[in-house]
Design a protein around this motif. Structure first.
Motif, short mmCIF file in Angstrom:
data_model
loop_
_atom_site.label_atom_id
_atom_site.label_comp_id
_atom_site.label_asym_id
_atom_site.label_seq_id
_atom_site.Cartn_x
_atom_site.Cartn_y
_atom_site.Cartn_z
N LEU A 29 0.85 -1.20 0.00
CA LEU A 29 0.00 0.00 0.00
C LEU A 29 0.88 1.25 0.00
O LEU A 29 0.96 1.98 0.99
CB LEU A 29 -0.90 0.00 1.25
CG LEU A 29 -1.89 -1.16 1.36
CD1 LEU A 29 -2.49 -1.23 2.76
CD2 LEU A 29 -3.01 -1.02 0.32
N PRO A 30 1.57 1.51 -1.12
CA PRO A 30 2.55 2.59 -1.13
C PRO A 30 1.93 3.97 -0.89
O PRO A 30 2.63 4.90 -0.49
CB PRO A 30 3.17 2.51 -2.52
CG PRO A 30 2.17 1.78 -3.36
CD PRO A 30 1.48 0.83 -2.43
N GLY A 31 0.62 4.10 -1.12
CA GLY A 31 -0.02 5.41 -0.96
C GLY A 31 -0.66 5.60 0.40
O GLY A 31 -1.38 6.57 0.61
N TYR A 32 -0.43 4.68 1.33
CA TYR A 32 -1.14 4.73 2.61
C TYR A 32 -0.16 4.75 3.77
O TYR A 32 0.40 3.71 4.13
CB TYR A 32 -2.08 3.54 2.73
CG TYR A 32 -2.91 3.54 3.99
CD1 TYR A 32 -3.87 4.52 4.21
CD2 TYR A 32 -2.72 2.57 4.96
CE1 TYR A 32 -4.62 4.53 5.37
CE2 TYR A 32 -3.48 2.57 6.13
CZ TYR A 32 -4.43 3.55 6.32
OH TYR A 32 -5.17 3.56 7.47
#
Lengths: 178, 588
Positions: free
Chosen positions: B187-190
């Motif tokens: 989850l690179p955006g979280y």
């Protein structure tokens, strides 16, 4: 060539560069955040980045700064959004491409061709009374291109929407890259 | 180990620590229901999918753990949209699993097909359509991670039938269980920010130490962050009074001398006015909801604002804070206490300006404008406030109370004395009528050791009462108090006050349905209570029953209105108190 420098965009014009995960549904998530607040997306360009796990969206929206800040924060809450930056036109390089079919009979053809040449465009297709041409330029110059061709009769037009990246630091390397 | 998607899904839930789930099977989700028979997870069969969602919410409110609901595709998915939106508005951690038509049928308008992820996109923190069986363990881990961290919220996982059906080769997968690190890197955006910015915390401490009329504005984020103890320490060390919003009732004890109770449209006069007159608002996990601020431009005009929230989008959304702090409320409050100690050289009280005038102003308001009602022995009808006081007095101290939405909700918030966190279960943001019965059931399932009352209106009760069948069948002994005033009471109140007493479509009848017979038919013990002297004994009787649900129908006075009240769109300074009290300021 001595075209004037591109004018600054209209004050309500904002360019967002949004790095997202390259997967199904992400574009819909981004678009629906704008739609929910009634903000019109002026133009939108999407394509994968050098890392195929990610895509970059360049979104041009007409919103005042304050509501834009809220939209950006909401965009940041999307799990699939990696990073958002607002690109100031003064600190970014911008390009757009247009395909345009214009009426040009034998008498007018030379005039149209000279305009295409002036904008460093190309002819892609030709018929007895029409030309399909292309140009790739700063969006505001494409506006001029379009305007100059309009008197001949534009039959069809497709612009890609603006794409943009931050300007490089003259002396530096690796600025602001993901 | 080769397994199939259905078994993997149930195993993943077990490994996530799920002990109970709420749901109702159907065509597309059938293959996932089969392995439930062999699972230690308790499945509670609801009568309507909305009930499953609200039960999962009630469970989460009472326990702090994520509620889990599972339903089939199409109409089941659309039925659970309301609980998803409710959980999204109130930041309730919840994982909802929906069945979906087989992958090849998606987009063909197949039987019971709907675009579930499309429909629920704007009412979930995240949702995901899983298209490969091998993704199931990771997606389930991600769902629980996202639902429970950062600002909590609902996550929906949509599962096509073919990837969970053992008869279909597409359901085969090699079992694996992702590590925490693998979940995070997937989850690179979280990356929620939990630790507050040190400089900002110091700025906040400085503002607190110089404020003359500070108020702590505690919101639901206190409960989500398990920060009730930290809040108490901060309030006591600084001797600053606390208002607890509708979502924060119980986050700070009502019996505490520093507690001012609920602010907002139906808040008490002191809480509303103290915020309005403050020179510093310390907003902790609260979001400047319109029901709290009244007219925003006129809200707390002289106050500087410290705003602590784990969701950066809340900071500046309504009111621009002077000191914005993104972070987990508990961690930030603890850091703030440390900063206050450092800055004051250890003696926080001595480092602050004299606030005795402010304190006496506040206690003057409290004396002048208490909550009031009058129940006469000869009254034909019960005062709802009297019923609530009796309910509270006769319940154990740690009793959990759930409510629906409307007048009865406001009276419950006003008259129940909340002295413990996680004892109040309600629908604040979305205002979902029908919330209380299923939410109370979910809370009781999560806290079987506690007594659980649902306070409901007659309008609300008719929306979700069928879940009492679930409660009776599953032996979930919740108690329901219906305040039956035969009206959609809050709407009636507005029509009386703002529409010249023109009552349009708000009358419901006291006798139709017969609530006692209806409740008995659903397997409950039921009593009708009509006179003041019957109230106490009936409640005592209900409190003694612990093997089945109980419903008490109280016949209440439809003329009774909720006061104080800040009329919609008006400034909080225009607060209207009970007609028996002198009206403050210019309000008539």
């Amino acid at each position: 060539m001595n075209l004037p420098p591109p004018p600054g965009p209209a004050p309500k014009h904002h360019v967002l560069s949004v790095l997202v995960e390259n997967r199904a549904g992400v574009l819909a998530r981004v678009a629906s955040l704008f739609a929910r607040r009634g903000y019109n997306i002026f133009s939108l360009a999407v394509a994968p980045t050098q890392d195929e796990r990610f895509s970059r969206l360049t979104v041009v929206v007409d919103v005042e700064s304050a509501p834009l800040e809220q939209v950006v924060k909401q965009l940041n809450k999307l799990i699939n959004v990696i990073k958002i930056s607002e690109l100031d036109p003064r600190d970014s390089v911008e390009r757009e491409l247009v395909l345009l079919t214009v009426r040009a009979n034998a008498e007018q053809r030379q005039q149209v061709l000279s305009l295409v040449e002036l904008f460093e465009g190309h002819v892609l297709d030709v018929s007895v009374d029409e030309l399909t041409v292309t140009a790739e330029e700063h969006p505001s110059r494409l506006d001029d291109f379009e305007e100059l061709l309009r008197p001949f009769g534009i039959v069809d037009i497709q612009r890609t929407g603006r794409v943009a990246l931050p300007k490089l630091e003259p002396g530096g390397v690796g600025s602001n890259r993901h | 180990m080769v397994t199939n998607g259905g078994s993997a899904l149930i195993k993943a839930l077990e490994l996530e620590g799920v002990e109970v789930m709420f749901g109702l099977p159907g065509g597309a989700i059938l293959p996932v229901y089969d392995p439930i028979i062999d699972s230690p997870i308790r499945h509670i069969l609801v009568r309507h999918e909305q009930g499953a969602g609200h039960m999962a919410e009630g469970f989460a409110h009472a326990t702090g753990r994520p509620g889990v609901a599972m339903v089939t595709s199409g109409p089941a998915a659309t039925n659970i949209v309301t609980p998803l939106c409710d959980a999204y508005m109130d930041s309730v951690p919840m994982v909802v699993i929906t069945g979906q038509v087989p992958t090849p049928a998606i987009g063909t308008d197949a039987f019971q097909e709907c675009d579930t992820v499309g429909i629920t996109r704007s009412v979930t923190k995240h949702n995901e359509l899983v298209t490969r069986a091998e993704d199931i363990p990771l997606v389930i881990r991600q769902a629980f991670h996202i639902a429970t961290t950062g600002r909590p919220g609902p996550v929906l996982v949509d599962i096509p039938k073919d990837i969970v059906d053992p008869a279909n080769p597409r359901s085969a997968l090699d079992w694996y269980w992702p590590t925490d690190a693998e979940v995070a890197s997937s989850l690179p955006g979280y990356k929620p920010t939990t630790k507050g910015h040190a400089k900002k915390i110091r700025d906040a401490a400085e503002l607190i130490l110089s404020a003359r009329r500070p108020i702590i504005y505690a919101g639901g984020g206190i409960l989500k962050a398990r920060a009730a103890e930290a809040l108490r320490e901060l309030a006591e060390l600084t001797d600053i009074s606390v208002v607890t919003t509708l979502m924060a009732r119980g986050a700070f004890p009502d019996d505490h001398p520093l507690c001012l109770g609920m602010p907002g449209m139906h808040g008490n006069y002191t809480a509303v006015t103290a915020m309005q007159e403050a020179d510093l608002l310390i907003a902790l996990g609260s979001r400047f909801d319109d029901r709290v601020t009244g007219k925003v431009d006129a809200f707390a005009p002289e106050a500087k604002v410290i705003h602590v929230d784990i969701d950066p989008a809340e900071l500046g959304k309504v009111r621009r804070p002077d000191v914005p702090i993104v972070g987990d409320c508990r961690l930030v409050i603890e850091e703030l206490v440390t900063a206050l100690r450092d800055l004051s050289g250890g003696d926080i009280a001595a480092a602050q300006p004299d606030r005795s005038t402010w304190r006496s102003t506040i206690s003057g308001w409290q004396e002048r404008y208490p909550l009031v009602y009058e129940q006469s022995a000869g009254d034909d009808l019960l005062k709802p406030q009297f019923v609530l006081e009796q309910l509270w007095e006769r319940a154990p101290e740690d009793c959990i109370v759930a409510s629906g939405v409307g007048q009865h909700q406001m009276w419950t918030s006003q008259y129940w004395r909340f002295n413990h966190p996680y004892t109040w279960v309600n629908s604040g943001g979305l205002g979902t009528m029908g919330f209380s019965v299923p939410a109370a059931i979910g809370a009781k399932v999560g806290r079987p050791d506690r007594m659980v009352w649902a306070v409901d209106g007659d309008g609300c009760f008719q929306m979700t009462a069928q879940e009492l069948v679930t409660a009776a069948t599953e032996r979930i002994p919740v108690k329901v108090a219906i305040l039956n005033n035969a009206y959609l009471g809050m709407v009636r109140q507005w029509q009386e006050m703002f529409y010249d007493e023109r009552y349009s479509e708000v009358y419901l009848s006291p006798d139709l349905p017969d609530y006692v017979k209806w409740s008995e038919a659903m397997g409950c013990v039921a009593l009708r209570v009509e006179s003041p002297e019957e109230v106490g004994p009936a409640i005592d009787k209900a409190n003694e029953i612990d093997d089945r649900p109980v419903v008490l129908e109280f016949r209440t006075d439809s003329n009774e209105k909720v006061f104080p009240m800040v009329p919609a769109g008006r400034s909080n300074s225009d607060i209207v108190v009970d007609p028996s009290q002198p009206q403050p300021g210019g309000a008539q």
